[in-house]
Design a protein around this motif. Structure first.
Motif, PDB file in Angstrom:
ATOM      1  N   LEU A 114      52.178  36.445  39.652  1.00 49.06           N
ATOM      2  CA  LEU A 114      51.484  35.835  38.797  1.00 49.06           C
ATOM      3  C   LEU A 114      50.249  35.040  39.071  1.00 49.06           C
ATOM      4  N   PHE A 115      50.324  34.482  40.496  1.00 45.91           N
ATOM      5  CA  PHE A 115      49.708  33.615  41.163  1.00 45.91           C
ATOM      6  C   PHE A 115      48.277  34.684  41.537  1.00 45.91           C
ATOM      7  N   MET A 116      48.616  35.714  42.273  1.00 46.26           N
ATOM      8  CA  MET A 116      47.598  36.728  42.310  1.00 46.26           C
ATOM      9  C   MET A 116      46.704  37.333  41.286  1.00 46.26           C
ATOM     10  N   ARG A 122      40.336  35.333  37.426  1.00 51.20           N
ATOM     11  CA  ARG A 122      39.386  34.465  37.471  1.00 51.20           C
ATOM     12  C   ARG A 122      38.167  34.924  38.313  1.00 51.20           C
ATOM     13  N   HIS A 123      38.626  35.752  39.314  1.00 54.55           N
ATOM     14  CA  HIS A 123      37.532  36.278  40.030  1.00 54.55           C
ATOM     15  C   HIS A 123      36.516  37.074  39.434  1.00 54.55           C
ATOM     16  N   LEU A 124      37.183  38.160  38.563  1.00 56.00           N
ATOM     17  CA  LEU A 124      36.466  39.217  37.567  1.00 56.00           C
ATOM     18  C   LEU A 124      35.657  38.538  36.606  1.00 56.00           C
ATOM     19  N   ALA A 125      36.327  37.204  35.844  1.00 61.86           N
ATOM     20  CA  ALA A 125      35.536  36.535  35.051  1.00 61.86           C
ATOM     21  C   ALA A 125      34.364  35.741  35.616  1.00 61.86           C
ATOM     22  N   GLY A 126      34.422  35.508  36.790  1.00 63.89           N
ATOM     23  CA  GLY A 126      33.362  34.714  37.555  1.00 63.89           C
ATOM     24  C   GLY A 126      32.164  36.050  37.679  1.00 63.89           C
ATOM     25  N   ARG A 127      32.633  36.951  38.166  1.00 62.29           N
ATOM     26  CA  ARG A 127      31.523  37.997  38.463  1.00 62.29           C
ATOM     27  C   ARG A 127      30.902  38.557  37.119  1.00 62.29           C
TER      28      ARG A 127
END
Length: 132
Positions: A114-116, A122-127
């Motif tokens: 779940l953490f991963m 979040r990384h994809l949303a930021g990109r």
């Protein structure tokens, strides 16, 4: 029909004061007055609070008849469960396998997974936000 006029009429018909509505809804009396005088247009959530305080169904604020309005006959539509991802076909089989694998994991591995997944989303949303 102006919603404020309807609210005032129902309130007065039930012999309630603006103060009574204030106590029942948590809304300020001055706000209730502004709505009834047409100076403010309330949100639907506010109308729901007022309808509960007046002990009437929400539709009665918009409808003048004695009986509830007749519901239109709608064409057959697919249920929400049919539209949900994983409810049928290949997606359903994939989701079932995923559930089986999760049930075999111990709690610490599920938390790590779940953490991963959260980090990746979040990384994809930021990109995606940077591209816009």
């Amino acid at each position: 029909m102006i919603i404020g006029d309807r609210l005032r009429a129902v309130r007065e018909e039930k012999r309630l004061s603006q103060g009574d509505i204030e106590k029942r809804t948590g809304l300020l009396r001055c706000y209730i007055s502004r709505v009834e005088n047409g100076h403010t247009v309330p949100a639907i959530e506010t109308l729901e609070k007022m309808a509960r305080a007046l002990e009437i169904p929400l539709y009665q604020l918009f409808y003048d008849g004695e009986k509830p309005p007749l519901l239109p006959t709608l064409t057959n539509r697919r249920a929400a469960s049919d539209l949900a991802w994983g409810s049928s076909g290949k997606d359903a089989r994939y989701l079932m396998k995923f559930r089986q694998q999760l049930s075999r994991m111990d709690e610490s591995d599920r938390r790590l997974l779940l953490f991963m997944a959260q980090k990746m989303s979040r990384h994809l949303a930021g990109r995606q936000g940077a591209k816009a």
